[in-house]
Design a protein around this motif. Structure first.
Motif, mmCIF file in Angstrom:
data_model
loop_
_atom_site.group_PDB
_atom_site.id
_atom_site.type_symbol
_atom_site.label_atom_id
_atom_site.label_comp_id
_atom_site.label_asym_id
_atom_site.label_seq_id
_atom_site.Cartn_x
_atom_site.Cartn_y
_atom_site.Cartn_z
ATOM 1 N N LEU A 24 0.836 -1.202 0.000
ATOM 2 C CA LEU A 24 0.000 0.000 0.000
ATOM 3 C C LEU A 24 0.874 1.257 0.000
ATOM 4 N N ALA A 25 1.905 1.246 0.833
ATOM 5 C CA ALA A 25 2.785 2.409 0.910
ATOM 6 C C ALA A 25 3.527 2.613 -0.407
ATOM 7 N N LEU A 26 4.010 1.531 -0.988
ATOM 8 C CA LEU A 26 4.728 1.643 -2.270
ATOM 9 C C LEU A 26 3.799 2.184 -3.349
ATOM 10 N N ALA A 27 2.556 1.711 -3.362
ATOM 11 C CA ALA A 27 1.601 2.180 -4.365
ATOM 12 C C ALA A 27 1.293 3.658 -4.149
ATOM 13 N N LEU A 28 1.061 4.036 -2.888
ATOM 14 C CA LEU A 28 0.740 5.437 -2.596
ATOM 15 C C LEU A 28 1.894 6.349 -2.974
ATOM 16 N N ASN A 29 3.092 5.833 -2.850
ATOM 17 C CA ASN A 29 4.271 6.624 -3.150
ATOM 18 C C ASN A 29 4.387 6.928 -4.647
ATOM 19 N N GLU A 30 3.741 6.109 -5.469
ATOM 20 C CA GLU A 30 3.784 6.327 -6.916
ATOM 21 C C GLU A 30 2.803 7.410 -7.343
ATOM 22 N N ASP B 77 19.616 6.831 -15.270
ATOM 23 C CA ASP B 77 20.046 5.507 -15.710
ATOM 24 C C ASP B 77 18.960 4.780 -16.492
ATOM 25 N N GLY B 78 17.794 5.419 -16.615
ATOM 26 C CA GLY B 78 16.734 4.822 -17.414
ATOM 27 C C GLY B 78 15.960 3.733 -16.708
ATOM 28 N N ALA B 79 15.866 3.822 -15.405
ATOM 29 C CA ALA B 79 15.116 2.793 -14.673
ATOM 30 C C ALA B 79 13.622 2.974 -14.899
ATOM 31 N N SER B 80 12.914 1.879 -15.042
ATOM 32 C CA SER B 80 11.457 1.957 -15.140
ATOM 33 C C SER B 80 10.911 2.173 -13.733
ATOM 34 N N ARG B 81 9.603 2.475 -13.657
ATOM 35 C CA ARG B 81 8.997 2.666 -12.341
ATOM 36 C C ARG B 81 9.204 1.448 -11.453
ATOM 37 N N PHE B 82 9.000 0.283 -12.068
ATOM 38 C CA PHE B 82 9.115 -0.947 -11.290
ATOM 39 C C PHE B 82 10.551 -1.150 -10.796
ATOM 40 N N GLN B 83 11.510 -0.861 -11.664
ATOM 41 C CA GLN B 83 12.914 -1.005 -11.247
ATOM 42 C C GLN B 83 13.277 -0.014 -10.158
ATOM 43 N N LYS B 84 12.670 1.174 -10.266
ATOM 44 C CA LYS B 84 12.923 2.197 -9.246
ATOM 45 C C LYS B 84 12.403 1.708 -7.888
ATOM 46 N N ILE B 85 11.222 1.109 -7.894
ATOM 47 C CA ILE B 85 10.664 0.578 -6.642
ATOM 48 C C ILE B 85 11.588 -0.489 -6.069
ATOM 49 N N LEU B 86 12.029 -1.371 -6.965
ATOM 50 C CA LEU B 86 12.849 -2.503 -6.534
ATOM 51 C C LEU B 86 14.200 -2.055 -5.984
ATOM 52 N N ASN B 87 14.790 -1.056 -6.644
ATOM 53 C CA ASN B 87 16.174 -0.720 -6.300
ATOM 54 C C ASN B 87 16.338 0.515 -5.422
ATOM 55 N N VAL B 88 15.324 1.342 -5.357
ATOM 56 C CA VAL B 88 15.433 2.525 -4.502
ATOM 57 C C VAL B 88 14.446 2.466 -3.333
ATOM 58 N N ASP B 89 13.172 2.243 -3.642
ATOM 59 C CA ASP B 89 12.152 2.283 -2.597
ATOM 60 C C ASP B 89 12.324 1.158 -1.576
ATOM 61 N N ILE B 90 12.473 -0.059 -2.062
ATOM 62 C CA ILE B 90 12.520 -1.193 -1.141
ATOM 63 C C ILE B 90 13.733 -1.138 -0.217
ATOM 64 N N PRO B 91 14.929 -0.846 -0.751
ATOM 65 C CA PRO B 91 16.045 -0.669 0.195
ATOM 66 C C PRO B 91 15.781 0.459 1.191
ATOM 67 N N GLY B 92 15.029 1.467 0.759
ATOM 68 C CA GLY B 92 14.734 2.600 1.640
ATOM 69 C C GLY B 92 13.865 2.233 2.827
ATOM 70 N N ILE B 93 12.944 1.279 2.631
ATOM 71 C CA ILE B 93 12.059 0.931 3.741
ATOM 72 C C ILE B 93 12.537 -0.302 4.492
#
Lengths: 308, 325
Positions: B118-124, B223-239
């Motif tokens: 839910l938080a990841l979705a809201l963040n988008e 670097d051309g990350a897609s939204r999904f890649q951004k979630i995987l590589n930036v958001d998830i490590p962040g939380i």
């Protein structure tokens, strides 16, 4: 998949406009909105349904004709709720417990949290361990019950005000607030000017801590308003029952209405409708203030989550 | 006088005595003199913790005694581990542990990831208003009391008038007594919990996401990350740190499944799956006044819980940098 559309755009131009989204990104975003909308509906629907039912007619509720909007608007349910002496007494009792419980809890919490926030307070480390250990281990239901019994609090109002007066989590929140928003220099300066700790608390700390006092009060008040367990185990006299215990007997155990044989069907319908109105009446105080205080709740949670 | 103490420490001593760093007793005496009012202030809260938290811990020796009202806890005769043996040999033992663990793990498996999603979705979401609305509405059920929550379940799931069954009937299904169905009970318990707490639990992750360094997003974009890649590589490590703490707490409390909601949801039909340690202790102890036995069961539960918390925390310490203590 991840390639940026419009590779011809130079880096600086792309920065100015923000890099354009790829098709798959737009689909992804669309899906996110869709899922969130579904979540929103799932979260909202039960609340709307209860509210709509509560202002529908007894017959409409009893025949299951309400599914989203009110049917045959009537306030019979609310009338029945406000004519019920038990409910009114429970309401008054709950207000009493919420007000005095909060007063006691907030005072005690600040009394322990402020000393714990002072670096020059000898013994604060062990004291903190002493307090947080109670979060990890407890004697259990019966040993606690026996202490309350030993103190003669069983079946008195004290039983709901004292045995759970301090929540460790709240102490941590308050302590973290004092540490982070009241500079050490302030208390040192006051000390040099000959201001005692007590005086400093009443004339500097309390006025500066209004936000945290609001957070603590709201959390304790909501906790008191919604609790039923302590009342269930410690109280026997009906006239002391908080609203939640009355709700339990009406809504869950179904001891609500005195059924008059002549008017049985109507009575049953009304009893069914009254459940909805009762839910609204019981939850309203909290849900009304909620949008205004949500900010504080979030703040409180966040302050507490900062490791101090 | 006491205003000076903190300053005189740094002043050079006129006498030629080599003073060592102030010992514990000096520190204590100085602090007591300087903050005597604060020490007075903590008396009441400390008394509270001693009376209502620590004395019960010592009272738990009741588990090793035959409780006798007249003799009191300390005067009652010792019986060793009689009540523990009684509990372990009791046919209810396996069922209680099983029910408690299954519902706990089920709750964890569903209730842990959903707030993160839910938080990841809201963040988008870019529309602030939509984000605020979703947040506020999903957070609201948290303030509903347990009694009201369970009443709502009973109203919605009622075999005769519940909206779920009415919809089912309209679609040609027979009415189901959901709350009396042992197969459905756990799912109802877990998902109603998710409904009530997902918005609340998401707050902590949203805060973690708000704290992610914006330059990381910029870099990902470049670097051309897609939204999904951004979630995987930036958001998830962040939380991650917040998620680890919450996971530790949840796993550590796996045996401490709450009494309040379960007790209200119980009925004779669902009892085979809904009787858990907490409700059992209440019934045996307070309703049947079997104090010693109930204390033994409760103590067993508390000790397991403490051990679990310590074990999980030490594992977390080893595999990641986050831990409770």
């Amino acid at each position: 998949m991840s390639a940026i559309k419009g590779d011809g755009v130079s880096q600086s131009a792309a920065f100015r406009r923000g890099i354009r989204e790829s098709r798959s990104d737009r689909i992804f975003l669309g899906l996110t909105y869709l899922i969130l909308t579904v979540v929103l509906i799932i979260a909202l629907y039960p609340l709307v349904y209860i509210l709509s039912s509560s202002i529908s007619s007894p017959a409409a509720v009893a025949s299951g004709r309400v599914w989203l909007w009110p049917v045959e608007i009537s306030f019979d349910g609310y009338r029945a709720v406000f004519q019920n002496d038990q409910v009114l007494m429970g309401y008054a009792n709950s207000l009493f417990y919420a007000v005095f419980g909060t007063l006691i809890s907030v005072s005690l919490t600040i009394m322990i949290a402020y000393p714990l926030s002072k670096k020059t307070f000898f013994g604060r480390g062990p004291l903190m361990i002493f307090i947080t250990f109670t979060m990890l281990f407890s004697g259990g239901l019966i040993p606690t019950y026996l202490v309350v019994k030993e103190l003669g609090m069983i079946d008195t109002r004290w039983a709901l005000l004292i045995p759970n007066a301090i929540w460790v989590w709240q102490v941590i929140i308050a302590r973290t607030f004092f540490q982070s928003s009241i500079p050490d220099e302030l208390s040192e300066a006051a000390e040099i000017d000959g201001c005692s700790d007590m005086r400093f608390i009443t004339s500097v700390i309390i006025p500066l801590s209004k936000p945290i006092i609001a957070v603590l009060s709201l959390m304790y008040a909501v906790g008191q308003w919604n609790a039923y367990f302590d009342a269930l185990i410690y109280l026997k006299t009906q006239s002391l029952y908080p609203l939640q215990l009355i709700l339990r007997s009406v809504l869950i155990l179904g001891n609500g209405s005195s059924v008059d044989a002549a008017d049985m069907i109507k009575q049953q319908q009304l009893a069914e409708l009254m459940k909805y109105s009762l839910i609204v009446v019981a939850s309203l105080p909290v849900l009304i203030i909620y949008p205004f205080v949500q900010r504080y709740f979030v703040q409180g949670m966040l302050i507490g989550s900062v490791k101090g | 006088m006491n205003t000076r103490t903190s300053y005189s420490e740094s002043a050079p001593m006129p006498v030629k005595v080599h003073r060592r760093a102030p010992g514990m007793r000096d520190l204590a005496r100085r602090s007591l003199k300087r903050h005597w009012q604060l020490y007075l202030l903590i008396i009441l809260p400390v008394a509270y913790f001693i009376i209502f938290k620590y004395i019960p811990m010592f009272n738990a020796v009741l588990a090793f005694k035959d409780y006798n009202v007249i003799e009191g806890i300390w005067g009652s005769p010792w019986v060793g581990t009689k009540y523990f043996e009684l509990f372990f040999e009791n046919p209810a033992f396996a069922t209680l542990i099983k029910n408690t663990l299954i519902i706990s793990f089920y709750s964890l498996a569903v209730g842990f990831p959903i707030p993160i999603l839910l938080a990841l979705a809201l963040n988008e979401v870019r529309s602030r208003r939509f984000k605020k609305t979703v947040q506020m509405i999903t957070y609201a059920p948290y303030f509903i009391s347990t009694v009201v929550m369970v009443s709502m379940l009973m109203l919605f799931l009622s075999p005769r008038l519940g909206i779920i069954n009415l919809i089912g009937n309209a679609l040609g299904f027979d009415s189901v007594n959901f709350l009396g169905d042992t197969g459905m009970f756990r799912t109802i318990y877990v998902f109603s919990d998710v409904w009530q707490s997902m918005g609340y639990s998401a707050v902590i992750y949203l805060a973690a996401l708000a704290g992610v360094d914006p330059s990381l997003y910029e870099a990902a974009k470049v670097d051309g990350a897609s939204r999904f890649q951004k979630i995987l590589n930036v958001d998830i490590p962040g939380i991650m740190p917040a998620a680890v703490i919450i996971l530790i707490l949840s796993v550590g409390n796996i045996m401490a499944l709450g009494f309040e909601k379960m007790y209200l949801m119980q009925n004779p039909l669902n009892l085979p799956v809904s009787e858990i340690i907490a409700t059992y202790v209440y019934k045996v102890g307070l309703l049947n006044a079997n104090y010693s036995f109930a204390t033994a069961v409760g103590l067993f539960n508390s000790v397991i819980n403490l051990v679990l918390l310590i074990v999980v925390n030490s594992i977390a310490k080893r595999v990641s940098t986050t831990s409770l203590w």
